[in-house]
Motif scaffolding. Structure first.
Motif, PDB file in Angstrom:
ATOM      1  N   ILE A 149       8.252 -25.527  17.317  1.00 51.81           N
ATOM      2  CA  ILE A 149       7.836 -24.203  16.865  1.00 51.81           C
ATOM      3  C   ILE A 149       7.787 -24.266  15.344  1.00 51.81           C
ATOM      4  O   ILE A 149       8.750 -24.711  14.708  1.00 51.81           O
ATOM      5  CB  ILE A 149       8.829 -23.113  17.321  1.00 51.81           C
ATOM      6  N   ASP A 150       6.691 -23.832  14.761  1.00 48.60           N
ATOM      7  CA  ASP A 150       6.505 -23.930  13.315  1.00 48.60           C
ATOM      8  C   ASP A 150       7.660 -23.283  12.559  1.00 48.60           C
ATOM      9  O   ASP A 150       7.988 -22.110  12.776  1.00 48.60           O
ATOM     10  CB  ASP A 150       5.197 -23.259  12.897  1.00 48.60           C
ATOM     11  N   GLY A 151       8.281 -24.065  11.677  1.00 51.09           N
ATOM     12  CA  GLY A 151       9.339 -23.535  10.834  1.00 51.09           C
ATOM     13  C   GLY A 151      10.657 -23.293  11.529  1.00 51.09           C
ATOM     14  O   GLY A 151      11.533 -22.631  10.973  1.00 51.09           O
ATOM     15  N   VAL A 152      10.830 -23.832  12.739  1.00 53.69           N
ATOM     16  CA  VAL A 152      12.042 -23.580  13.518  1.00 53.69           C
ATOM     17  C   VAL A 152      12.689 -24.906  13.895  1.00 53.69           C
ATOM     18  O   VAL A 152      12.007 -25.859  14.291  1.00 53.69           O
ATOM     19  CB  VAL A 152      11.714 -22.779  14.805  1.00 53.69           C
ATOM     20  N   ARG A 153      14.013 -24.997  13.762  1.00 52.27           N
ATOM     21  CA  ARG A 153      14.752 -26.181  14.207  1.00 52.27           C
ATOM     22  C   ARG A 153      14.647 -26.279  15.720  1.00 52.27           C
ATOM     23  O   ARG A 153      14.928 -25.319  16.427  1.00 52.27           O
ATOM     24  CB  ARG A 153      16.217 -26.073  13.787  1.00 52.27           C
ATOM     25  N   THR A 154      14.285 -27.456  16.222  1.00 48.89           N
ATOM     26  CA  THR A 154      14.045 -27.575  17.657  1.00 48.89           C
ATOM     27  C   THR A 154      14.673 -28.833  18.244  1.00 48.89           C
ATOM     28  O   THR A 154      14.919 -29.816  17.551  1.00 48.89           O
ATOM     29  CB  THR A 154      12.534 -27.610  17.968  1.00 48.89           C
ATOM     30  N   LEU A 155      14.899 -28.757  19.561  1.00 48.92           N
ATOM     31  CA  LEU A 155      15.297 -29.911  20.366  1.00 48.92           C
ATOM     32  C   LEU A 155      14.116 -30.232  21.271  1.00 48.92           C
ATOM     33  O   LEU A 155      13.629 -29.363  21.990  1.00 48.92           O
ATOM     34  CB  LEU A 155      16.525 -29.578  21.221  1.00 48.92           C
ATOM     35  N   THR A 156      13.647 -31.477  21.251  1.00 51.05           N
ATOM     36  CA  THR A 156      12.445 -31.808  22.002  1.00 51.05           C
ATOM     37  C   THR A 156      12.677 -32.982  22.946  1.00 51.05           C
ATOM     38  O   THR A 156      13.389 -33.933  22.615  1.00 51.05           O
ATOM     39  CB  THR A 156      11.291 -32.174  21.045  1.00 51.05           C
ATOM     40  N   LEU A 157      12.065 -32.899  24.125  1.00 49.92           N
ATOM     41  CA  LEU A 157      12.089 -33.984  25.097  1.00 49.92           C
ATOM     42  C   LEU A 157      10.754 -34.715  25.028  1.00 49.92           C
ATOM     43  O   LEU A 157       9.698 -34.087  25.040  1.00 49.92           O
ATOM     44  CB  LEU A 157      12.305 -33.438  26.509  1.00 49.92           C
ATOM     45  N   ASP A 158      10.798 -36.032  24.956  1.00 52.01           N
ATOM     46  CA  ASP A 158       9.578 -36.841  24.917  1.00 52.01           C
ATOM     47  C   ASP A 158       9.035 -36.946  26.337  1.00 52.01           C
ATOM     48  O   ASP A 158       9.385 -37.866  27.085  1.00 52.01           O
ATOM     49  CB  ASP A 158       9.883 -38.223  24.331  1.00 52.01           C
ATOM     50  N   ASP A 159       8.185 -35.990  26.721  1.00 52.35           N
ATOM     51  CA  ASP A 159       7.686 -35.947  28.101  1.00 52.35           C
ATOM     52  C   ASP A 159       6.834 -37.160  28.439  1.00 52.35           C
ATOM     53  O   ASP A 159       6.838 -37.626  29.586  1.00 52.35           O
ATOM     54  CB  ASP A 159       6.890 -34.659  28.323  1.00 52.35           C
ATOM     55  N   ASP A 160       6.088 -37.677  27.470  1.00 53.36           N
ATOM     56  CA  ASP A 160       5.316 -38.901  27.707  1.00 53.36           C
ATOM     57  C   ASP A 160       6.241 -40.055  28.097  1.00 53.36           C
ATOM     58  O   ASP A 160       5.998 -40.777  29.071  1.00 53.36           O
ATOM     59  CB  ASP A 160       4.534 -39.286  26.448  1.00 53.36           C
ATOM     60  N   ALA A 161       7.304 -40.232  27.327  1.00 63.35           N
ATOM     61  CA  ALA A 161       8.226 -41.336  27.568  1.00 63.35           C
ATOM     62  C   ALA A 161       8.966 -41.172  28.891  1.00 63.35           C
ATOM     63  O   ALA A 161       9.145 -42.140  29.644  1.00 63.35           O
ATOM     64  CB  ALA A 161       9.228 -41.436  26.418  1.00 63.35           C
ATOM     65  N   VAL A 162       9.402 -39.949  29.185  1.00 62.65           N
ATOM     66  CA  VAL A 162      10.133 -39.692  30.430  1.00 62.65           C
ATOM     67  C   VAL A 162       9.256 -40.013  31.640  1.00 62.65           C
ATOM     68  O   VAL A 162       9.700 -40.657  32.604  1.00 62.65           O
ATOM     69  CB  VAL A 162      10.608 -38.225  30.468  1.00 62.65           C
ATOM     70  N   SER A 163       7.998 -39.566  31.598  1.00 60.45           N
ATOM     71  CA  SER A 163       7.079 -39.822  32.710  1.00 60.45           C
ATOM     72  C   SER A 163       6.754 -41.298  32.823  1.00 60.45           C
ATOM     73  O   SER A 163       6.608 -41.842  33.925  1.00 60.45           O
ATOM     74  CB  SER A 163       5.791 -39.023  32.522  1.00 60.45           C
ATOM     75  N   SER A 164       6.623 -41.949  31.682  1.00 57.59           N
ATOM     76  CA  SER A 164       6.339 -43.378  31.684  1.00 57.59           C
ATOM     77  C   SER A 164       7.489 -44.163  32.308  1.00 57.59           C
ATOM     78  O   SER A 164       7.266 -45.110  33.074  1.00 57.59           O
ATOM     79  CB  SER A 164       6.088 -43.855  30.249  1.00 57.59           C
ATOM     80  N   ILE A 165       8.725 -43.757  32.015  1.00 59.74           N
ATOM     81  CA  ILE A 165       9.895 -44.423  32.593  1.00 59.74           C
ATOM     82  C   ILE A 165       9.913 -44.241  34.110  1.00 59.74           C
ATOM     83  O   ILE A 165      10.168 -45.194  34.864  1.00 59.74           O
ATOM     84  CB  ILE A 165      11.189 -43.866  31.968  1.00 59.74           C
ATOM     85  N   ALA A 166       9.630 -43.021  34.579  1.00 62.56           N
ATOM     86  CA  ALA A 166       9.628 -42.758  36.018  1.00 62.56           C
ATOM     87  C   ALA A 166       8.565 -43.593  36.722  1.00 62.56           C
ATOM     88  O   ALA A 166       8.817 -44.212  37.767  1.00 62.56           O
ATOM     89  CB  ALA A 166       9.392 -41.270  36.275  1.00 62.56           C
ATOM     90  N   THR A 167       7.363 -43.627  36.143  1.00 63.55           N
ATOM     91  CA  THR A 167       6.264 -44.388  36.742  1.00 63.55           C
ATOM     92  C   THR A 167       6.533 -45.883  36.666  1.00 63.55           C
ATOM     93  O   THR A 167       6.272 -46.624  37.625  1.00 63.55           O
ATOM     94  CB  THR A 167       4.941 -44.052  36.036  1.00 63.55           C
ATOM     95  N   SER A 168       7.062 -46.336  35.551  1.00 60.58           N
ATOM     96  CA  SER A 168       7.362 -47.764  35.373  1.00 60.58           C
ATOM     97  C   SER A 168       8.421 -48.231  36.368  1.00 60.58           C
ATOM     98  O   SER A 168       8.395 -49.398  36.801  1.00 60.58           O
ATOM     99  CB  SER A 168       7.830 -48.038  33.940  1.00 60.58           C
ATOM    100  N   HIS A 169       9.346 -47.359  36.730  1.00 63.69           N
ATOM    101  CA  HIS A 169      10.346 -47.719  37.739  1.00 63.69           C
ATOM    102  C   HIS A 169       9.664 -48.034  39.065  1.00 63.69           C
ATOM    103  O   HIS A 169       9.996 -49.030  39.726  1.00 63.69           O
ATOM    104  CB  HIS A 169      11.339 -46.569  37.913  1.00 63.69           C
ATOM    105  N   LEU A 170       8.697 -47.208  39.446  1.00 61.84           N
ATOM    106  CA  LEU A 170       7.963 -47.447  40.695  1.00 61.84           C
ATOM    107  C   LEU A 170       7.119 -48.714  40.598  1.00 61.84           C
ATOM    108  O   LEU A 170       7.029 -49.495  41.555  1.00 61.84           O
ATOM    109  CB  LEU A 170       7.079 -46.237  41.011  1.00 61.84           C
ATOM    110  N   LEU A 171       6.507 -48.926  39.445  1.00 63.33           N
ATOM    111  CA  LEU A 171       5.710 -50.140  39.247  1.00 63.33           C
ATOM    112  C   LEU A 171       6.580 -51.393  39.341  1.00 63.33           C
ATOM    113  O   LEU A 171       6.178 -52.403  39.933  1.00 63.33           O
ATOM    114  CB  LEU A 171       5.016 -50.092  37.883  1.00 63.33           C
ATOM    115  N   ALA A 172       7.789 -51.318  38.777  1.00 64.35           N
ATOM    116  CA  ALA A 172       8.689 -52.477  38.797  1.00 64.35           C
ATOM    117  C   ALA A 172       9.119 -52.820  40.222  1.00 64.35           C
ATOM    118  O   ALA A 172       9.425 -53.993  40.517  1.00 64.35           O
ATOM    119  CB  ALA A 172       9.916 -52.194  37.933  1.00 64.35           C
TER     120      ALA A 172
END
Length: 338
Positions: A149-172
């Protein structure tokens, strides 16, 4: 009734020292703080909230804004924040913004203007430019959970990375026919989380040399029922059935497990299933998931807010702090069928 003067006399300090020691505002020596605490305990003294508010200019109350109260993730963030705020001596005012546009506007135009709160924590809310301006004009510290949020301290989850980890687990595990259940268009309004998670899924497939198949993508509303119906469509199709499903939330993944069982499929022998969240029911269903610890997110947001309310009293936390997550492997995923 015991007064602050009574506590001051018993502790042998001034009333100002008692006020600083019990409110946490201002510097007090360790020895003086102990004397005041012991005196207040012995006399059963309770700080007057109205007097404290007048003296400090604070209400000891924090506003929590959430888009829904019927979703496990949001209530878990609220629970973590509320418990942390209680430890700091703060009350909570909850603003549920799932109502009409007029009701949402009233929160910014009316409720916040009453200035009965010291700060605000927003949870997974995409605020408009006007709403952000109103928050800043409010003149109180704001912390966001779940997106920038512009000008606001935030906590963010890397949704790309989280989804990639889930998919990569299935690929492995050897899966190549991996379906994905993401959020519907209505649920893509807040920070585009469904879009980001689909992107991470497709990126992991392409990195493995696999072209994403449109027929292996379905949408739902982040509920068990929604995941159930989406999985029924994916698994009951006459086309080549996927051997694994990655759902954008644990609740949808649980719906997938129930749908597979109703179709006579055995999880994970016939179909592997993975979700995101770390839902409290995930262990019961043996669900493999990427846990994101929502209660800790709420508590972490409170740490940031306390640092903004009383600069220097609490450790500095970097701006736009990334949130932690872990792959938790259980019995819902295995190698694909021969």
């Amino acid at each position: 009734m015991v007064s602050i003067e009574d506590v001051a006399r018993r502790a042998g300090v001034s009333t100002a020292t008692v006020s600083r020691a019990l409110s946490g505002n201002g510097r007090v020596s360790a020895a003086a703080h102990q004397k005041v605490t012991e005196a207040a305990t012995a006399l059963d003294y309770v700080v007057s909230s109205s007097a404290s508010s007048l003296a400090s200019g604070r209400t000891k109350n924090v506003g929590l804004m959430v888009p829904y109260l019927t979703r496990w993730f949001f209530t878990s963030v609220v629970e973590g924040a509320q418990q942390a705020l209680m430890r700091h001596g703060y009350d909570v005012t909850l603003y549920n913004l799932s109502g009409s546009v007029a009701e949402r506007e009233s929160v910014f135009d009316v409720f916040l203007q009453r200035q009965r709160i010291d700060g605000i924590i927003t949870v997974s809310l995409k605020l408009s430019g006007t709403e952000v301006e109103r928050l800043h004009a409010f003149g109180k510290p704001v912390v966001g959970v779940g997106g920038p949020i512009d000008g606001v301290r935030t906590l963010t989850l890397d949704d790309d990375a989280v989804s990639s980890i889930a998919t990569s687990h299935l690929l492995a595990l050897g899966h190549t026919r991996i379906a994905h259940i993401g959020g519907s268009e209505d649920f893509d309004l807040e920070f585009h989380i469904p879009t980001n998670r689909r992107h991470g899924y497709e990126m992991a497939l392409r990195n493995a040399g696999i072209t994403p198949r449109p027929e292996y993508f379905s949408t739902a509303d982040f509920t068990i029922e929604g995941g159930y119906h989406a999985a029924k469509q994916l698994l009951g199709s006459p086309l080549e059935r996927p051997t694994a499903i990655f759902a954008s939330s644990d609740e949808m993944a649980i719906g997938c497990i129930l749908a597979a069982r109703d179709l006579g499929l055995v999880v994970p022998r016939d179909i592997s299933i993975i979700g995101i969240d770390g839902h409290e029911l995930s262990e019961f269903f043996g669900l493999t998931t990427v846990a994101q610890y929502p209660e800790k997110q709420g508590a972490h947001a409170v740490k940031i807010l306390m640092n903004l309310l009383v600069p220097g009293k609490h450790p500095e936390i970097p701006e736009n702090t990334p949130l932690g997550y872990d792959l938790v492997v259980r019995s819902s995923t295995s190698r694909p069928p021969e």
